[in-house]
Design a protein around this motif. Structure first.
Motif, PDB file in Angstrom:
ATOM      1  N   LEU A  52       3.790  14.886 116.059  1.00 31.87           N
ATOM      2  CA  LEU A  52       5.002  15.500 116.587  1.00 31.87           C
ATOM      3  C   LEU A  52       5.920  14.404 117.113  1.00 31.87           C
ATOM      4  CD1 LEU A  52       3.703  18.683 118.456  1.00 31.87           C
ATOM      5  CD2 LEU A  52       4.694  18.493 116.164  1.00 31.87           C
ATOM      6  N   VAL A  53       7.209  14.571 116.814  1.00 29.91           N
ATOM      7  CA  VAL A  53       8.206  13.571 117.179  1.00 29.91           C
ATOM      8  C   VAL A  53       9.263  14.229 118.056  1.00 29.91           C
ATOM      9  CG1 VAL A  53       9.888  11.912 116.297  1.00 29.91           C
ATOM     10  CG2 VAL A  53       7.795  12.376 114.991  1.00 29.91           C
ATOM     11  N   ARG A  54       9.491  13.628 119.187  1.00 28.37           N
ATOM     12  CA  ARG A  54      10.474  14.126 120.146  1.00 28.37           C
ATOM     13  C   ARG A  54      11.881  13.773 119.652  1.00 28.37           C
ATOM     14  NH1 ARG A  54       8.135  11.677 123.794  1.00 28.37           N
ATOM     15  NH2 ARG A  54       9.420   9.811 123.794  1.00 28.37           N
ATOM     16  N   PRO A  55      12.718  14.771 119.396  1.00 30.82           N
ATOM     17  CA  PRO A  55      14.075  14.466 118.920  1.00 30.82           C
ATOM     18  C   PRO A  55      14.927  13.850 120.038  1.00 30.82           C
ATOM     19  CG  PRO A  55      13.844  16.821 119.279  1.00 30.82           C
ATOM     20  CD  PRO A  55      12.491  16.217 119.517  1.00 30.82           C
ATOM     21  N   GLU A  56      15.821  12.960 119.656  1.00 35.88           N
ATOM     22  CA  GLU A  56      16.694  12.284 120.617  1.00 35.88           C
ATOM     23  C   GLU A  56      18.136  12.771 120.541  1.00 35.88           C
ATOM     24  OE1 GLU A  56      16.366   8.148 119.668  1.00 35.88           O
ATOM     25  OE2 GLU A  56      14.190   8.136 119.910  1.00 35.88           O
ATOM     26  N   ARG A  57      18.531  13.293 119.395  1.00 35.80           N
ATOM     27  CA  ARG A  57      19.938  13.618 119.166  1.00 35.80           C
ATOM     28  C   ARG A  57      20.168  15.064 118.765  1.00 35.80           C
ATOM     29  NH1 ARG A  57      21.425   8.045 115.851  1.00 35.80           N
ATOM     30  NH2 ARG A  57      20.726   6.652 117.515  1.00 35.80           N
ATOM     31  N   SER A  58      19.161  15.902 118.980  1.00 40.33           N
ATOM     32  CA  SER A  58      19.303  17.319 118.643  1.00 40.33           C
ATOM     33  C   SER A  58      18.249  18.128 119.381  1.00 40.33           C
ATOM     34  CB  SER A  58      19.152  17.536 117.124  1.00 40.33           C
ATOM     35  OG  SER A  58      17.870  17.151 116.685  1.00 40.33           O
ATOM     36  N   ARG A  59      18.385  19.421 119.281  1.00 37.57           N
ATOM     37  CA  ARG A  59      17.428  20.358 119.871  1.00 37.57           C
ATOM     38  C   ARG A  59      16.906  21.253 118.759  1.00 37.57           C
ATOM     39  NH1 ARG A  59      15.971  20.147 124.808  1.00 37.57           N
ATOM     40  NH2 ARG A  59      15.768  22.363 125.020  1.00 37.57           N
ATOM     41  N   VAL A  60      15.715  21.813 118.961  1.00 33.78           N
ATOM     42  CA  VAL A  60      15.125  22.729 117.991  1.00 33.78           C
ATOM     43  C   VAL A  60      15.818  24.086 118.139  1.00 33.78           C
ATOM     44  CG1 VAL A  60      13.004  23.901 117.272  1.00 33.78           C
ATOM     45  CG2 VAL A  60      12.918  21.506 118.020  1.00 33.78           C
ATOM     46  N   SER A  61      16.450  24.530 117.079  1.00 32.59           N
ATOM     47  CA  SER A  61      17.163  25.813 117.098  1.00 32.59           C
ATOM     48  C   SER A  61      16.185  26.972 116.894  1.00 32.59           C
ATOM     49  CB  SER A  61      18.213  25.839 115.980  1.00 32.59           C
ATOM     50  OG  SER A  61      17.579  25.861 114.710  1.00 32.59           O
ATOM     51  N   ASP A  62      16.636  28.179 117.207  1.00 29.04           N
ATOM     52  CA  ASP A  62      15.823  29.365 116.928  1.00 29.04           C
ATOM     53  C   ASP A  62      15.533  29.474 115.436  1.00 29.04           C
ATOM     54  OD1 ASP A  62      15.787  30.038 119.614  1.00 29.04           O
ATOM     55  OD2 ASP A  62      17.427  31.502 119.444  1.00 29.04           O
ATOM     56  N   PHE A  63      16.519  29.124 114.602  1.00 27.04           N
ATOM     57  CA  PHE A  63      16.328  29.140 113.148  1.00 27.04           C
ATOM     58  C   PHE A  63      15.223  28.170 112.750  1.00 27.04           C
ATOM     59  CE2 PHE A  63      17.253  27.213 109.006  1.00 27.04           C
ATOM     60  CZ  PHE A  63      17.143  28.327 108.194  1.00 27.04           C
ATOM     61  N   CYS A  64      15.237  26.977 113.323  1.00 29.12           N
ATOM     62  CA  CYS A  64      14.228  25.953 113.029  1.00 29.12           C
ATOM     63  C   CYS A  64      12.839  26.452 113.435  1.00 29.12           C
ATOM     64  CB  CYS A  64      14.587  24.662 113.758  1.00 29.12           C
ATOM     65  SG  CYS A  64      13.550  23.250 113.341  1.00 29.12           S
ATOM     66  N   THR A  65      12.749  27.076 114.590  1.00 33.26           N
ATOM     67  CA  THR A  65      11.464  27.619 115.046  1.00 33.26           C
ATOM     68  C   THR A  65      10.979  28.711 114.109  1.00 33.26           C
ATOM     69  OG1 THR A  65      11.877  27.041 117.351  1.00 33.26           O
ATOM     70  CG2 THR A  65      10.279  28.792 116.943  1.00 33.26           C
ATOM     71  N   SER A  66      11.901  29.569 113.650  1.00 33.36           N
ATOM     72  CA  SER A  66      11.488  30.648 112.741  1.00 33.36           C
ATOM     73  C   SER A  66      10.992  30.091 111.411  1.00 33.36           C
ATOM     74  CB  SER A  66      12.622  31.654 112.518  1.00 33.36           C
ATOM     75  OG  SER A  66      13.652  31.087 111.748  1.00 33.36           O
ATOM     76  N   LEU A  67      11.514  28.956 110.989  1.00 31.83           N
ATOM     77  CA  LEU A  67      11.120  28.349 109.725  1.00 31.83           C
ATOM     78  C   LEU A  67       9.824  27.544 109.865  1.00 31.83           C
ATOM     79  CD1 LEU A  67      12.069  27.866 106.762  1.00 31.83           C
ATOM     80  CD2 LEU A  67      13.194  25.810 107.605  1.00 31.83           C
ATOM     81  N   THR A  68       9.727  26.726 110.910  1.00 32.48           N
ATOM     82  CA  THR A  68       8.621  25.775 111.043  1.00 32.48           C
ATOM     83  C   THR A  68       7.537  26.209 112.028  1.00 32.48           C
ATOM     84  OG1 THR A  68       9.632  24.543 112.872  1.00 32.48           O
ATOM     85  CG2 THR A  68      10.224  23.870 110.623  1.00 32.48           C
ATOM     86  N   THR A  69       7.818  27.135 112.886  1.00 31.60           N
ATOM     87  CA  THR A  69       7.011  27.579 114.032  1.00 31.60           C
ATOM     88  C   THR A  69       7.042  26.573 115.180  1.00 31.60           C
ATOM     89  OG1 THR A  69       4.786  26.717 113.452  1.00 31.60           O
ATOM     90  CG2 THR A  69       5.426  28.875 112.512  1.00 31.60           C
ATOM     91  N   LEU A  70       7.701  25.430 115.001  1.00 26.76           N
ATOM     92  CA  LEU A  70       7.773  24.422 116.064  1.00 26.76           C
ATOM     93  C   LEU A  70       8.829  24.817 117.086  1.00 26.76           C
ATOM     94  CD1 LEU A  70       7.547  21.208 113.881  1.00 26.76           C
ATOM     95  CD2 LEU A  70       5.833  22.023 115.522  1.00 26.76           C
ATOM     96  N   THR A  71       8.504  24.638 118.359  1.00 25.45           N
ATOM     97  CA  THR A  71       9.440  24.942 119.441  1.00 25.45           C
ATOM     98  C   THR A  71       9.896  23.650 120.102  1.00 25.45           C
ATOM     99  OG1 THR A  71       7.714  25.080 121.121  1.00 25.45           O
ATOM    100  CG2 THR A  71       8.230  27.126 119.909  1.00 25.45           C
ATOM    101  N   GLN A  72      10.960  23.756 120.861  1.00 21.74           N
ATOM    102  CA  GLN A  72      11.439  22.596 121.613  1.00 21.74           C
ATOM    103  C   GLN A  72      10.361  22.106 122.564  1.00 21.74           C
ATOM    104  OE1 GLN A  72      14.540  21.035 121.149  1.00 21.74           O
ATOM    105  NE2 GLN A  72      13.586  19.437 122.393  1.00 21.74           N
ATOM    106  N   ALA A  73       9.670  23.033 123.217  1.00 23.04           N
ATOM    107  CA  ALA A  73       8.608  22.650 124.158  1.00 23.04           C
ATOM    108  C   ALA A  73       7.506  21.854 123.452  1.00 23.04           C
ATOM    109  CB  ALA A  73       8.025  23.885 124.836  1.00 23.04           C
TER     110      ALA A  73
END
Length: 188
Positions: A52-73
């Motif tokens: 897992l890689v912590r993003p520096e220039r963006s946040r995980v969107s709800d769309f991204c979570t629905s696609l990948t299951t990955l959350t910002q947390a």
């Protein structure tokens, strides 16, 4: 150092994404590096991992979570991209191995993010595009998605599609089946 030809390092990336354009000031960046080693003697898959890689220039969107299951947390607990590249080099010997991905997106994304961050590219020069390899091996008129590739060669989709470590595992299965059949002189 000589190129290691004992395993092929299969890589699949997940990155921040949105249903449309990124929000102002954000950009797509890697949030997961899925890896799987494929033994070139037996075509067995080994060492399935998720970095897992912590993003520096963006946040995980709800769309991204629905696609990948990955959350910002979840990705907030990850390492920096620089640290992830170091893990690839040190633990998986990525600079010395042939590496593969399904298409060229992953290769270009790593190149782009390394360039933007001023980081050394973690892979050697030898990249294998499994998507193109499969299409050529089967005599297809076009490249197909991973789920279709698995269906064409009679393998199940294992795990969660669009999770890096599961997709790397499935890509490794396609690669092993394709190269294994080629070695035997048989159709896939």
């Amino acid at each position: 150092m000589a190129k290691r030809l004992d395993h092929i390092l299969v890589v699949d990336l997940e990155s921040t994404c949105w249903q449309g354009a990124p929000p102002r000031g954000e950009e797509g960046e890697i949030i997961e590096i899925g890896v799987c080693l494929v033994d070139v003697t037996t075509w067995e898959r080994r060492d399935k991992r998720s970095i897992l890689v912590r993003p520096e220039r963006s946040r995980v969107s709800d769309f991204c979570t629905s696609l990948t299951t990955l959350t910002q947390a979840q990705v907030d607990t990850g390492c920096s991209f620089a640290e992830a590249c170091a893990v690839l080099r040190k633990e998986l010997k990525s600079e010395d191995r042939l590496w593969a991905s399904y298409g060229d997106y992953d290769r270009r994304m790593v190149e782009r993010q390394c360039s933007a961050r001023g980081l050394r590219y973690p892979f050697g020069p030898s990249h294998l595009n499994v998507k193109s390899l499969l299409a050529v091996s089967l005599g297809l008129q076009r490249e197909v998605g991973l789920d279709e590739a698995l269906r064409l060669i009679g393998l199940p989709l294992e795990g969660t599609h669009h999770r890096g470590h599961d997709d790397a595992w499935n890509i490794a299965a396609v690669l092993g089946a394709t190269l294994g059949a080629a070695r035997k002189g048989l159709p896939v």
